[in-house]
Design an enzyme around this catalytic site. Structure first.
Site, PDB file in Angstrom:
ATOM      1  N   ASP A  12       0.845  -1.201   0.000  1.00 28.02           N
ATOM      2  CA  ASP A  12       0.000   0.000   0.000  1.00 28.02           C
ATOM      3  C   ASP A  12       0.876   1.246   0.000  1.00 28.02           C
ATOM      4  OD1 ASP A  12      -2.578   1.237   2.318  1.00 28.02           O
ATOM      5  OD2 ASP A  12      -1.670   2.094   0.522  1.00 28.02           O
ATOM      6  N   ILE A  13       0.788   2.032  -1.044  1.00 29.31           N
ATOM      7  CA  ILE A  13       1.633   3.239  -1.191  1.00 29.31           C
ATOM      8  C   ILE A  13       1.389   4.212  -0.038  1.00 29.31           C
ATOM      9  CG2 ILE A  13       0.042   4.627  -2.609  1.00 29.31           C
ATOM     10  CD1 ILE A  13       2.528   5.257  -4.394  1.00 29.31           C
ATOM     11  N   ASN A  26      -7.682  11.974 -11.043  1.00 30.46           N
ATOM     12  CA  ASN A  26      -8.404  12.364 -12.262  1.00 30.46           C
ATOM     13  C   ASN A  26      -8.295  13.874 -12.392  1.00 30.46           C
ATOM     14  OD1 ASN A  26     -10.735  13.711 -10.920  1.00 30.46           O
ATOM     15  ND2 ASN A  26     -11.101  11.636 -10.178  1.00 30.46           N
ATOM     16  N   GLY A  34      -9.924   3.739  -6.392  1.00 36.65           N
ATOM     17  CA  GLY A  34      -8.544   3.246  -6.532  1.00 36.65           C
ATOM     18  C   GLY A  34      -7.564   3.894  -5.568  1.00 36.65           C
ATOM     19  N   ASP A  36      -6.360   6.800  -5.654  1.00 33.89           N
ATOM     20  CA  ASP A  36      -6.804   8.170  -5.347  1.00 33.89           C
ATOM     21  C   ASP A  36      -7.661   8.157  -4.078  1.00 33.89           C
ATOM     22  OD1 ASP A  36      -8.552  10.670  -7.432  1.00 33.89           O
ATOM     23  OD2 ASP A  36      -7.275  10.862  -5.655  1.00 33.89           O
TER      24      ASP A  36
HETATM   25  N1  APR Z   1      -1.181   1.340  -3.199  1.00 31.04           N
HETATM   26  C1  APR Z   1      -0.527   1.156  -4.372  1.00 31.04           C
HETATM   27  N2  APR Z   1      -1.149   0.932  -5.547  1.00 31.04           N
HETATM   28  C2  APR Z   1      -2.500   0.871  -5.516  1.00 31.04           C
HETATM   29  C3  APR Z   1      -3.261   1.053  -4.339  1.00 31.04           C
HETATM   30  C4  APR Z   1      -2.524   1.293  -3.140  1.00 31.04           C
HETATM   31  N3  APR Z   1      -3.149   1.474  -1.953  1.00 31.04           N
HETATM   32  N4  APR Z   1      -4.584   0.952  -4.654  1.00 31.04           N
HETATM   33  C5  APR Z   1      -4.640   0.699  -5.973  1.00 31.04           C
HETATM   34  N5  APR Z   1      -3.408   0.645  -6.505  1.00 31.04           N
HETATM   35  C6  APR Z   1      -2.987   0.380  -7.883  1.00 31.04           C
HETATM   36  C7  APR Z   1      -3.992  -0.324  -8.759  1.00 31.04           C
HETATM   37  O1  APR Z   1      -3.984  -1.725  -8.492  1.00 31.04           O
HETATM   38  C8  APR Z   1      -3.421   0.016 -10.135  1.00 31.04           C
HETATM   39  O2  APR Z   1      -2.367  -0.878 -10.457  1.00 31.04           O
HETATM   40  O3  APR Z   1      -2.784   1.621  -8.515  1.00 31.04           O
HETATM   41  C9  APR Z   1      -2.823   1.426  -9.925  1.00 31.04           C
HETATM   42  C10 APR Z   1      -3.649   2.544 -10.551  1.00 31.04           C
HETATM   43  O4  APR Z   1      -5.021   2.195 -10.491  1.00 31.04           O
HETATM   44  P1  APR Z   1      -6.161   3.304 -10.175  1.00 31.04           P
HETATM   45  O5  APR Z   1      -6.042   3.744  -8.790  1.00 31.04           O
HETATM   46  O6  APR Z   1      -7.464   2.725 -10.633  1.00 31.04           O
HETATM   47  O7  APR Z   1      -5.758   4.546 -11.090  1.00 31.04           O
HETATM   48  P2  APR Z   1      -5.908   4.767 -12.669  1.00 31.04           P
HETATM   49  O8  APR Z   1      -6.001   3.486 -13.420  1.00 31.04           O
HETATM   50  O9  APR Z   1      -4.831   5.741 -13.011  1.00 31.04           O
HETATM   51  O10 APR Z   1      -7.327   5.463 -12.787  1.00 31.04           O
HETATM   52  C11 APR Z   1      -7.484   6.760 -12.254  1.00 31.04           C
HETATM   53  O11 APR Z   1      -9.352   6.086 -10.954  1.00 31.04           O
HETATM   54  O12 APR Z   1      -9.471   6.257  -8.700  1.00 31.04           O
HETATM   55  C12 APR Z   1      -9.842   6.860  -9.870  1.00 31.04           C
HETATM   56  O13 APR Z   1      -9.938   9.188  -9.301  1.00 31.04           O
HETATM   57  C13 APR Z   1      -9.202   8.205 -10.008  1.00 31.04           C
HETATM   58  O14 APR Z   1     -10.539   8.775 -11.886  1.00 31.04           O
HETATM   59  C14 APR Z   1      -9.231   8.366 -11.487  1.00 31.04           C
HETATM   60  C15 APR Z   1      -8.951   6.968 -11.993  1.00 31.04           C
END
Ligand code: APR
Length: 180
Positions: A12-13, A26, A34, A36
């Site tokens: 978890d980042i 976004n 996700g 975000d």
């Molecule tokens: N720590 C690290 N990586 C994570 C975590 C976390 N806690 N949660 C999710 N991820 C990973 C996902 O598994 C994926 O590999 O982050 C990567 C990016 O996925 P998303 O969060 O869905 O981001 P993205 O594909 O860029 O889509 C962005 O999603 O959450 C919304 O507001 C955001 O509209 C925007 C879109």
């Protein structure tokens, strides 16, 4: 200054005590699902209040905020491209995200930065191509950087394997794997 060390982290980042974690946001910068969503939850409501005055962010660009309740000093919010088949400039926009995040981190004098796999979740970018673009871009824009450590964070072992393959393809010596 030299090229930073690359590390692959599975976890978890939000738990990373680095100078900056990167948020896959976004264009509104007002939170979402996700990574975000988890970053906003972990940082607390002050992050959303701060992001409101940033007035959004273009795809491929990045903007800086404090980390608030996160262990990280700062959050660099970047907006990755939505995958639309690969003929809409997605590769260049994704590369631009990584470049802009490095530019902002170096401008702040940061020594460490952690990236999630931008666009690899909701935005559906193919994982192999996205990680190859990420590593190639990061290596190309940090030949002599003040950054000492770049963390490539995977939320699954599948993504960790993609990060490792991208690092190995870019340089046999790069890409050491660390569990959280
Ligand atoms: N720590 C690290 N990586 C994570 C975590 C976390 N806690 N949660 C999710 N991820 C990973 C996902 O598994 C994926 O590999 O982050 C990567 C990016 O996925 P998303 O969060 O869905 O981001 P993205 O594909 O860029 O889509 C962005 O999603 O959450 C919304 O507001 C955001 O509209 C925007 C879109």
């Amino acid at each position: 200054m030299t090229m930073p060390r690359f590390h692959i982290i599975e976890g978890d980042i939000c738990t990373m005590a680095v100078d900056a974690i990167v948020n896959a946001a976004n264009s509104t910068l007002l939170g979402g699902g996700g990574v975000d969503g988890v970053i906003h939850r972990a940082a607390g409501p002050a992050l959303l209040a701060y992001c409101r005055q940033l007035q959004g962010c273009d795809t491929g660009d990045a903007k800086l905020s404090p980390g608030f309740l996160l262990p990280a000093r700062a959050v660099i919010h970047t907006v990755g491209p939505v995958w639309r088949g690969g003929q809409q400039g997605e590769a260049e926009l994704l590369a631009s995200c990584y470049r802009r995040c490095i530019q902002l981190a170096e401008a702040e004098g940061f020594k460490s930065i952690a990236f999630p796999a931008i666009s690899c979740g909701v935005y559906a970018y193919p994982h192999r191509e996205a990680t190859e673009i990420a590593v190639a871009t990061l290596r190309r824009c940090t030949p002599n950087s003040a950054l000492q450590n770049i963390y490539l964070v995977a939320f699954s072992s599948e993504m960790a394997a993609h990060w490792a393959a991208a690092c190995a393809a870019a340089s046999p010596s790069a890409g050491s794997r660390h569990a959280l």
